[in-house]
Motif scaffolding. Structure first.
Motif, short mmCIF file in Angstrom:
data_model
loop_
_atom_site.label_atom_id
_atom_site.label_comp_id
_atom_site.label_asym_id
_atom_site.label_seq_id
_atom_site.Cartn_x
_atom_site.Cartn_y
_atom_site.Cartn_z
N TRP A 33 0.86 -1.17 0.00
CA TRP A 33 0.00 0.00 0.00
C TRP A 33 0.90 1.23 0.00
N VAL A 34 0.90 1.95 -1.11
CA VAL A 34 1.72 3.14 -1.23
C VAL A 34 0.81 4.31 -1.59
N LEU A 35 0.69 5.27 -0.69
CA LEU A 35 -0.15 6.46 -0.89
C LEU A 35 -1.57 6.10 -1.30
N GLY A 36 -2.14 5.09 -0.68
CA GLY A 36 -3.52 4.69 -0.96
C GLY A 36 -3.68 3.84 -2.21
N ILE A 37 -2.60 3.51 -2.88
CA ILE A 37 -2.65 2.68 -4.09
C ILE A 37 -2.15 1.28 -3.72
N ILE A 38 -2.89 0.27 -4.17
CA ILE A 38 -2.48 -1.11 -3.91
C ILE A 38 -1.60 -1.57 -5.07
N ILE A 39 -0.42 -2.04 -4.73
CA ILE A 39 0.54 -2.55 -5.72
C ILE A 39 0.71 -4.04 -5.48
N HIS A 40 0.54 -4.83 -6.53
CA HIS A 40 0.77 -6.28 -6.46
C HIS A 40 2.10 -6.57 -7.13
N ARG A 41 2.98 -7.24 -6.41
CA ARG A 41 4.30 -7.56 -6.95
C ARG A 41 4.47 -9.07 -6.97
N GLY A 42 4.94 -9.56 -8.10
CA GLY A 42 5.23 -10.98 -8.25
C GLY A 42 6.70 -11.18 -8.54
N LEU A 43 7.02 -12.32 -9.13
CA LEU A 43 8.41 -12.59 -9.49
C LEU A 43 8.82 -11.91 -10.78
N TRP A 44 7.86 -11.60 -11.65
CA TRP A 44 8.19 -11.10 -12.97
C TRP A 44 7.70 -9.68 -13.21
N ARG A 45 6.53 -9.33 -12.62
CA ARG A 45 5.94 -8.02 -12.90
C ARG A 45 5.41 -7.38 -11.63
N GLU A 46 5.13 -6.09 -11.77
CA GLU A 46 4.51 -5.32 -10.70
C GLU A 46 3.29 -4.63 -11.29
N CYS A 47 2.14 -4.77 -10.63
CA CYS A 47 0.88 -4.23 -11.16
C CYS A 47 0.30 -3.20 -10.21
N GLN A 48 -0.12 -2.07 -10.79
CA GLN A 48 -0.83 -1.04 -10.03
C GLN A 48 -1.78 -0.32 -10.96
N LEU A 49 -2.96 -0.03 -10.47
CA LEU A 49 -4.00 0.66 -11.24
C LEU A 49 -4.24 -0.01 -12.59
N GLU A 50 -4.40 -1.33 -12.58
CA GLU A 50 -4.72 -2.12 -13.78
C GLU A 50 -3.63 -2.08 -14.85
N ALA A 51 -2.43 -1.64 -14.54
CA ALA A 51 -1.31 -1.62 -15.48
C ALA A 51 -0.14 -2.39 -14.87
N CYS A 52 0.45 -3.28 -15.66
CA CYS A 52 1.56 -4.09 -15.18
C CYS A 52 2.83 -3.73 -15.93
N THR A 53 3.91 -3.65 -15.20
CA THR A 53 5.22 -3.36 -15.79
C THR A 53 6.22 -4.40 -15.28
#
Length: 189
Positions: A33-53
């Motif tokens: 939880w960063v500044l009210g945004i939920i970030i999902h992190r896996g082994l390959w990508r990181e997803c926040q606000l429906e966008a994965c990088t």
């Protein structure tokens, strides 16, 4: 009973392979939880606000977890193949024991999965505002099925009629060549 146990071991090995693949492919290993945004992190990508990088600035624990989990997936797949070959009705060559190979690969799968999951948990434990997510739990669910249920060897699958010498050694039932047991036993002084 041996073939039923082998089939159960093969089913558990298949379940472990699927669970490890799902765990490796998803991005919900760590939830931040960063500044009210939920970030999902896996082994390959990181997803926040429906966008994965793709993950930037890879940490050492992520690299070790990736490598061990990929090796665990390969070993798990090979254990399924060996288990299927062990249950095949055709006779195996004398030097190959598919059931023991499948059991060894199952144990290797469980060990590599424990190293991968434990390394990720240990490395990500200090993340501020983070908690572990469901992909990590799916990976841990695969560990008992992968590492603790080996397939039986060929001796366990034989029926009582197929192995009278082994039964005679155990003292349960004498083979037919020896005749009926003598009671009381003769004593020699």
């Amino acid at each position: 009973m041996g073939s039923k146990l082998g089939a159960a071991g093969l089913c558990f090995s298949c379940v472990a392979t699927v669970l490890l693949a799902v765990s490796a492919a998803t991005e919900s290993w760590l939830r931040l939880w960063v500044l009210g945004i939920i970030i999902h992190r896996g082994l390959w990508r990181e997803c926040q606000l429906e966008a994965c990088t793709p993950l930037q600035g890879q940490r050492a624990y992520v690299g070790v977890s990736r490598g061990c989990l990929v090796l665990a997936l390969v070993a798990s797949y090979l254990s399924v193949v060996c288990g299927a070959l062990a249950l095949a009705p055709r006779p195996a060559p004398k030097r190959l024991d598919w059931a023991r190979g499948a059991a060894a690969l199952c144990f290797l799968t469980g060990t590599l999965a424990v190293v991968a999951l434990g390394c990720f948990m240990g490395g990500s434990a200090g993340e501020a505002g983070g908690s572990w997510a469901w992909s990590l739990a799916v990976g841990w669910a695969a560990v008992p099925a992968a590492g603790h249920l080996p397939l039986p060897g060929p001796a366990e699958g034989a029926t009582l009629a197929q192995r009278p010498e082994r039964i005679a050694r155990l003292g349960v039932m004498p083979p037919k060549a020896l005749g009926p047991p003598v009671w009381p036993p003769k004593r020699s002084y």
